[in-house]
Design an enzyme around this catalytic site. Structure first.
Site, PDB file in Angstrom:
ATOM      1  N   ARG A  12      -6.457   0.930   1.983  1.00  0.00           N
ATOM      2  CA  ARG A  12      -7.079   1.668   2.707  1.00  0.00           C
ATOM      3  C   ARG A  12      -8.929   1.483   2.487  1.00  0.00           C
ATOM      4  O   ARG A  12      -9.217   1.228   1.391  1.00  0.00           O
ATOM      5  CB  ARG A  12      -6.762   3.092   2.167  1.00  0.00           C
ATOM      6  CG  ARG A  12      -5.118   3.629   2.402  1.00  0.00           C
ATOM      7  CD  ARG A  12      -4.630   4.670   1.847  1.00  0.00           C
ATOM      8  NE  ARG A  12      -3.321   4.919   2.182  1.00  0.00           N
ATOM      9  CZ  ARG A  12      -2.230   4.362   1.684  1.00  0.00           C
ATOM     10  NH1 ARG A  12      -2.169   3.596   0.674  1.00  0.00           N
ATOM     11  NH2 ARG A  12      -0.949   4.428   2.134  1.00  0.00           N
ATOM     12  N   HIS A  32      -4.582  -1.376   5.829  1.00  0.00           N
ATOM     13  CA  HIS A  32      -3.803  -2.508   6.378  1.00  0.00           C
ATOM     14  C   HIS A  32      -4.282  -3.434   7.533  1.00  0.00           C
ATOM     15  O   HIS A  32      -3.500  -3.947   8.203  1.00  0.00           O
ATOM     16  CB  HIS A  32      -2.321  -2.532   6.189  1.00  0.00           C
ATOM     17  CG  HIS A  32      -1.580  -2.101   5.099  1.00  0.00           C
ATOM     18  ND1 HIS A  32      -2.259  -2.264   3.663  1.00  0.00           N
ATOM     19  CD2 HIS A  32      -0.384  -1.670   4.660  1.00  0.00           C
ATOM     20  CE1 HIS A  32      -1.342  -2.214   2.572  1.00  0.00           C
ATOM     21  NE2 HIS A  32      -0.494  -1.605   3.428  1.00  0.00           N
ATOM     22  N   HIS A  40       3.157  -8.655   1.993  1.00  0.00           N
ATOM     23  CA  HIS A  40       3.657  -7.375   2.056  1.00  0.00           C
ATOM     24  C   HIS A  40       5.406  -7.463   1.880  1.00  0.00           C
ATOM     25  O   HIS A  40       5.994  -6.597   2.493  1.00  0.00           O
ATOM     26  CB  HIS A  40       3.220  -6.421   3.080  1.00  0.00           C
ATOM     27  CG  HIS A  40       3.146  -4.795   2.681  1.00  0.00           C
ATOM     28  ND1 HIS A  40       4.391  -4.265   2.638  1.00  0.00           N
ATOM     29  CD2 HIS A  40       2.153  -3.929   2.358  1.00  0.00           C
ATOM     30  CE1 HIS A  40       4.002  -2.967   2.298  1.00  0.00           C
ATOM     31  NE2 HIS A  40       2.678  -2.869   2.151  1.00  0.00           N
ATOM     32  N   GLU A  55       2.102  -6.499  -4.297  1.00  0.00           N
ATOM     33  CA  GLU A  55       0.870  -7.181  -3.376  1.00  0.00           C
ATOM     34  C   GLU A  55      -0.310  -7.491  -4.150  1.00  0.00           C
ATOM     35  O   GLU A  55      -1.246  -6.685  -4.650  1.00  0.00           O
ATOM     36  CB  GLU A  55       0.504  -6.125  -2.203  1.00  0.00           C
ATOM     37  CG  GLU A  55       1.466  -5.354  -1.604  1.00  0.00           C
ATOM     38  CD  GLU A  55       0.970  -3.857  -1.137  1.00  0.00           C
ATOM     39  OE1 GLU A  55       0.017  -3.981  -0.283  1.00  0.00           O
ATOM     40  OE2 GLU A  55       1.712  -2.911  -1.141  1.00  0.00           O
TER      41      GLU A  55
HETATM   42  C1  FUC Z   1       1.740  -0.064   0.656  1.00  0.00           C
HETATM   43  C2  FUC Z   1       1.221   1.289   0.329  1.00  0.00           C
HETATM   44  C3  FUC Z   1       1.115   2.260   1.347  1.00  0.00           C
HETATM   45  C4  FUC Z   1       1.886   2.234   2.432  1.00  0.00           C
HETATM   46  C5  FUC Z   1       2.204   0.806   2.948  1.00  0.00           C
HETATM   47  C6  FUC Z   1       3.328   0.914   3.911  1.00  0.00           C
HETATM   48  O1  FUC Z   1       0.750  -1.143   0.622  1.00  0.00           O
HETATM   49  O2  FUC Z   1       0.050   1.064  -0.387  1.00  0.00           O
HETATM   50  O3  FUC Z   1       0.996   3.517   0.783  1.00  0.00           O
HETATM   51  O4  FUC Z   1       2.974   3.100   2.515  1.00  0.00           O
HETATM   52  O5  FUC Z   1       2.418  -0.047   1.903  1.00  0.00           O
END
Ligand code: FUC
Length: 350
Positions: A80, A105, A179, A313
């Site tokens: 964020r 993101h 992710h 991540e």
């Molecule tokens: C992650 C989290 C977030 C979010 C996202 C989908 O990176 O840090 O809170 O929900 O994924």
């Protein structure tokens, strides 16, 4: 070892291609040129059963419309950015507010929602795909034309190596990650609450109500964030620590890594015996236990629910642009951005 390309769908008259990387031990990794999304990773359990260990969809369409970043490369900036704006070289840049008042993101059309060029790599010791994308100056509000390359390589040691390279013609921000939601049970038989997680990290970042770092870097000692000896996920998150409660009874926190390329992150599922060891040169890892996973998605035939996957991540510390004491993720003009994260798939010795 081989790479099998296959046309999966089309967007704007362009083919969406999936690539399946297969090594001689039967490990299979499937990814696609849309978002560099990893859709499947198939590995053996302790009895030699080969099953998928990541969350994803059977069909392409939900990746376009309804995916919580499953398997994708996140950019330009993972995590964020408070207030969806930042100052760089005396200029204020405004980004889209895609979560509350903040930017998350990389924005609405982040790197997870673009079609990348793809080139198959086939060498004796490793095979894979090199994805490249040129993000135009001003895309999603960020300065600079940025050329990005993300390479996925699978080798004979059952390792997936993700390397990121980029350069920009102007000073800009860049903080890339992948992710993928892991679930080592195999074909998503169980949630990740009984997985064990070990992280070589003495410190984690405190978050505020909007999940943005407050700036405080906290000691893990005597908290559920002490994963140095390894912990069952549920023993960490079924606690009343205020930071655990704040994020919806889970982890959604950046950990500062003590060490690099030294088995610093280890995830295990004792029941299947599968292990995942992650090594990186990144400063930290955001551990997200799927606390916000909504119901209503079909994940390879399994109804989605909280705790169905865990994201590890590896990245720079979130919102570093607002915290001068965090390592900077400013990419200077004409400098090389480069980082590597290695995922090793194994089984517990019985
Ligand atoms: C992650 C989290 C977030 C979010 C996202 C989908 O990176 O840090 O809170 O929900 O994924």
């Amino acid at each position: 070892m081989k790479v099998i390309p296959e046309k999966w769908a089309e967007i704007n008259q362009q083919p969406v291609i999936s690539f399946t990387l297969i090594n001689d031990h039967g490990i299979e990794i499937t990814c696609m040129n849309y978002g560099c999304i990893i859709t499947k990773i198939i590995t053996p359990d302790k009895s030699g059963n080969y099953e998928n260990i990541v969350l994803g969809f059977n069909r392409f369409e939900p990746y376009l419309t309804n995916s919580p970043y499953f398997g994708a490369v996140i950019g330009r900036v993972a995590g964020r950015i408070q207030g969806a704006s930042f100052e760089l070289d005396g200029k204020i840049y405004r980004l889209c507010k895609n979560e509350n008042n903040n930017h998350l993101h990389g924005g609405i059309k982040g790197f997870h929602h673009v079609l990348w060029d793809a080139e198959i790599v086939e060498k004796d010791e490793e095979i894979g795909v090199r994805f490249s994308y040129t993000s135009p100056d001003g895309e999603e509000g960020y300065p600079g034309t940025v050329h990005v390359q993300v390479t996925y390589l699978l080798n004979k040691e059952n390792e997936l190596i993700i390397s990121y390279h980029a350069h920009s013609d102007k000073n800009t921000l860049l903080n890339l990650t992948n992710h993928t939601y892991f679930n080592l049970s195999g074909n998503i038989k169980r949630d990740i609450l009984d997985h064990e997680l070990k992280i070589k990290s003495d410190r984690f970042l405190e978050l505020d109500q909007e999940l943005i770092p407050t700036g405080a870097i906290l000691d893990v000692t005597n908290t559920p964030f002490d994963l140095r000896q390894g912990k069952k996920i549920k023993d960490g998150i079924m606690t009343n620590h205020s930071q655990i409660e704040l994020v919806g009874q889970g982890y959604d926190h950046p950990f500062v890594l003590n060490t690099h390329h030294d088995e610093e992150i280890v995830l295990q599922d004792p029941e299947s015996g599968r292990t995942l060891t992650i090594e990186t040169d990144e400063v930290g890892v955001v551990v997200y236990t799927g606390n916000q996973l909504q119901s209503g998605m079909d994940i390879y035939g399994v109804p989605s629910r909280k705790y169905l996957g865990i994201c590890l991540e590896t990245q720079g510390l979130p919102d570093a642009v607002h915290h001068p004491h965090f390592p900077s993720y400013v990419l200077q003009a004409n400098q090389n951005y480069s980082s590597v994260t290695k995922y090793k798939f194994g089984v517990l010795k019985s």
